[in-house]
Scaffold this active site. Structure first.
Site: not given
Length: 255
Positions: A9, A14, A40, A127
């Site tokens: 998530k 991560k 991103k 997610d």
């Protein structure tokens, strides 16, 4: 070539984990390619001391197919080959499309033949696990999926969804679940909850990472921890994790 997808998530650490593990692999003399599969486009940022890399989706939108492999690749710390898939302007497109486009263009332009990496790491937002976000799990891309989680409820929930997706896709010959990585947040019953999750999906905890302020301190300097604090105990945790992941992948390849 070993191909690994790492899911988790948002905010679970991560990209930080993947970047430090990539550098640890490189320390072992392996050639590593890290592909950021997050809109991103910040997966490889610390490997490049904050230098941005043109995303594959932006290059494609601006130039269609009139760009070269070198346009979408940068070399980061320890020689890690860095690629960012990118994503659309918020609200104006499918984020998963960036992943699909990136992986298609890397393959089309001969990235794997040109750079000949020993290990490819896909850093994937977890997610959502549909559409383009499942692309790295598909046949021909990752062989193994590792899921990063803490003992926080939302992280556990996301990890369970990802593990379910991997289980379902495996029936189609896609990547298999290599295991869980516990990135500690020091919450109540953390080890117990993550162990229960591993048992639910007949897998194991591959490694654990301490909650360390040194990780944040390194990132504030635009670096990964292995570069900033190479002799720290936390650096050794990343190195050990890299060895554990590699051992699982090599064992699976021999089966």
């Amino acid at each position: 070539m070993i191909k690994i997808a790492v899911y988790g998530k948002g905010g679970i650490g991560k990209s930080t984990t993947v970047s430090n593990v990539a550098a640890a692999f490189a320390e072992q003399g392996l050639k590593v390619m890290q592909i950021g599969c997050d809109p991103k486009a910040d997966s490889t940022l610390q490997l490049r001391h904050g230098e941005e890399v043109p995303t594959v989706l932006d290059l494609y939108n601006q130039k269609k197919n009139n760009f070269q492999l070198e346009d979408m690749v940068r070399i980061g710390y320890n020689g890690v080959i860095c690629v960012e898939a990118g994503g659309p302007t918020p609200g104006l497109g499918c984020a998963g499309r960036g992943i699909i486009t990136a992986l298609e263009k890397l393959k089309e332009k001969g990235a794997y033949e040109t750079y000949q990496p020993d290990i490819v790491l896909y850093d994937v937002l977890g997610d959502v696990v549909c559409g383009g976000f499942s692309m790295p799990m598909r046949k021909g891309y990752a062989d193994q999926v590792f899921i990063i989680t803490s003992g926080e409820n939302m992280a556990i929930h996301a990890a369970a969804n990802i593990a379910m997706a991997v289980t379902n896709f495996k029936k189609r010959g896609y990547a298999s679940l290599g295991g869980l990585i516990l990135n500690r947040r020091n919450v109540n019953r953390e080890d117990e909850k993550v162990q229960e999750l591993a048992q639910d999906f007949d897998t194991k905890i591959v490694g654990t990472l301490s909650h360390s302020e040194q990780v944040t301190m390194a990132e504030e300097q635009g670096k990964i921890l292995l570069e900033c604090y190479p002799d720290s105990a936390m650096a050794e945790e990343y190195r050990l994790l890299a060895k554990q992941i590699l051992a699982i992948c090599q064992e699976e390849n021999e089966c």
